[in-house]
Write an enzyme that holds these catalytic residues in place. Structure first.
Site, PDB file in Angstrom:
ATOM      1  N   ALA A  33      63.777-138.488 -83.181  1.00  0.00           N
ATOM      2  CA  ALA A  33      63.392-138.684 -84.580  1.00  0.00           C
ATOM      3  C   ALA A  33      62.500-139.914 -84.721  1.00  0.00           C
ATOM      4  CB  ALA A  33      64.640-138.839 -85.447  1.00  0.00           C
ATOM      5  N   VAL A  34      62.807-140.962 -83.965  1.00  0.00           N
ATOM      6  CA  VAL A  34      61.981-142.175 -83.986  1.00  0.00           C
ATOM      7  C   VAL A  34      60.595-141.877 -83.418  1.00  0.00           C
ATOM      8  CG1 VAL A  34      61.739-144.503 -83.036  1.00  0.00           C
ATOM      9  CG2 VAL A  34      63.959-143.725 -83.878  1.00  0.00           C
ATOM     10  N   ASP A  69      57.065-146.557 -79.874  1.00  0.00           N
ATOM     11  CA  ASP A  69      57.007-145.965 -78.540  1.00  0.00           C
ATOM     12  C   ASP A  69      57.904-146.742 -77.575  1.00  0.00           C
ATOM     13  OD1 ASP A  69      55.863-143.919 -76.893  1.00  0.00           O
ATOM     14  OD2 ASP A  69      54.682-145.456 -75.884  1.00  0.00           O
ATOM     15  N   ASP A  72      61.866-146.030 -79.115  1.00  0.00           N
ATOM     16  CA  ASP A  72      62.532-144.775 -78.751  1.00  0.00           C
ATOM     17  C   ASP A  72      62.937-144.750 -77.283  1.00  0.00           C
ATOM     18  OD1 ASP A  72      60.077-144.348 -77.535  1.00  0.00           O
ATOM     19  OD2 ASP A  72      59.490-142.685 -78.813  1.00  0.00           O
ATOM     20  N   GLY A  73      62.120-145.395 -76.427  1.00  0.00           N
ATOM     21  CA  GLY A  73      62.483-145.470 -75.019  1.00  0.00           C
ATOM     22  C   GLY A  73      63.727-146.316 -74.800  1.00  0.00           C
ATOM     23  N   ARG A  77      67.352-145.054 -73.249  1.00  0.00           N
ATOM     24  CA  ARG A  77      68.049-145.713 -72.146  1.00  0.00           C
ATOM     25  C   ARG A  77      69.477-146.094 -72.532  1.00  0.00           C
ATOM     26  NH1 ARG A  77      62.944-147.928 -71.487  1.00  0.00           N
ATOM     27  NH2 ARG A  77      63.490-149.839 -72.626  1.00  0.00           N
ATOM     28  N   ASP A  90      57.773-137.206 -76.284  1.00  0.00           N
ATOM     29  CA  ASP A  90      57.144-138.524 -76.324  1.00  0.00           C
ATOM     30  C   ASP A  90      55.701-138.451 -75.830  1.00  0.00           C
ATOM     31  OD1 ASP A  90      57.452-141.492 -76.674  1.00  0.00           O
ATOM     32  OD2 ASP A  90      56.929-141.440 -74.551  1.00  0.00           O
ATOM     33  N   ASP A  94      52.295-138.953 -78.134  1.00  0.00           N
ATOM     34  CA  ASP A  94      51.289-139.957 -77.770  1.00  0.00           C
ATOM     35  C   ASP A  94      49.886-139.377 -77.856  1.00  0.00           C
ATOM     36  OD1 ASP A  94      53.174-141.906 -77.334  1.00  0.00           O
ATOM     37  OD2 ASP A  94      53.116-141.776 -75.146  1.00  0.00           O
TER      38      ASP A  94
END
EC number: 2.7.8.-
Length: 204
Positions: A33-34, A69, A72-73, A77, A90, A94
């Site tokens: 969602a982010v 970016d 969300d990563g 994690r 993702d 991008d």
């Protein structure tokens, strides 16, 4: 040097981003969602403001939402790692964001009567997509392709600096940055193709 800079930037951002990531996860917000929200924000900045010449607002929005970016990563994690669909989403978002940024800049330059600047922006858009495709295709064939002098962070930084200098009165800065970026992106494609060729030869 670019990789060292990215590592340092990530370290500095971690102290700010990690608490936000934890809060969003506790609220039930997913990394996907982010990812989508960040892309939507970048498109609003690029197409809603940059394309109409409101470069300062556009720059602020793109920078803020581009940082998702990293967010969300971090969230992925914390949840135990990115899913295959999350990684796919993702990467796809991008590409959408990049298209919006360079498309919006190209439209703005066209309305300003700067045809050569518009051409440079379109070249950055086209070659930037090829840079990403070459990496994705190489990885799909089981090879690595993390090389090149104009990867995505460098591409976004270049157009951002050009836009900032244009805002303070250097009207030539944005077209100049785009032409430099277009040239570096072409070199990056060559670097990646050469890198994959060496791996393919070694595996033959």
């Amino acid at each position: 040097m670019a990789k060292i800079f990215r590592v340092s930037a990530r370290t500095a951002l971690s102290s700010v981003v990690e608490p936000i990531a934890r809060a969003l996860l506790r609220a039930g917000v997913s990394p996907n969602a982010v990812t989508v929200a960040g892309t939507a924000g970048v498109l609003v900045g690029a197409l809603g403001f940059a394309a109409r010449g409101h470069l300062l607002i556009a720059l602020v929005l793109v920078v803020v939402f581009a940082l998702t970016d990293f967010l969300d990563g971090t969230m992925a994690r914390m949840k135990g790692g990115s899913t295959r669909f999350g990684a796919f989403l993702d990467s796809s978002m991008d590409r959408v964001a990049d298209a919006g940024i360079f498309g919006g800049v190209a439209y703005y330059l066209a309305t300003e009567g700067d045809r050569w600047g518009m051409v440079a922006a379109l070249l950055c858009l086209a070659v930037g997509q090829i840079v990403s495709y070459v990496k994705a295709r190489a990885e799909g064939l089981g090879m690595t392709c993390n090389v090149g002098i104009a990867e995505r962070p460098e591409r976004l930084l270049s157009v951002g600096v050009g836009g900032l200098l244009t805002i303070i009165g250097l009207e030539w800065a944005l077209p100049a940055a785009l032409w430099i970026l277009a040239g570096l992106s072409v070199i990056t494609v060559g670097q990646r193709i050469a890198h994959v060729y060496k791996q393919a030869q070694a595996q033959a």
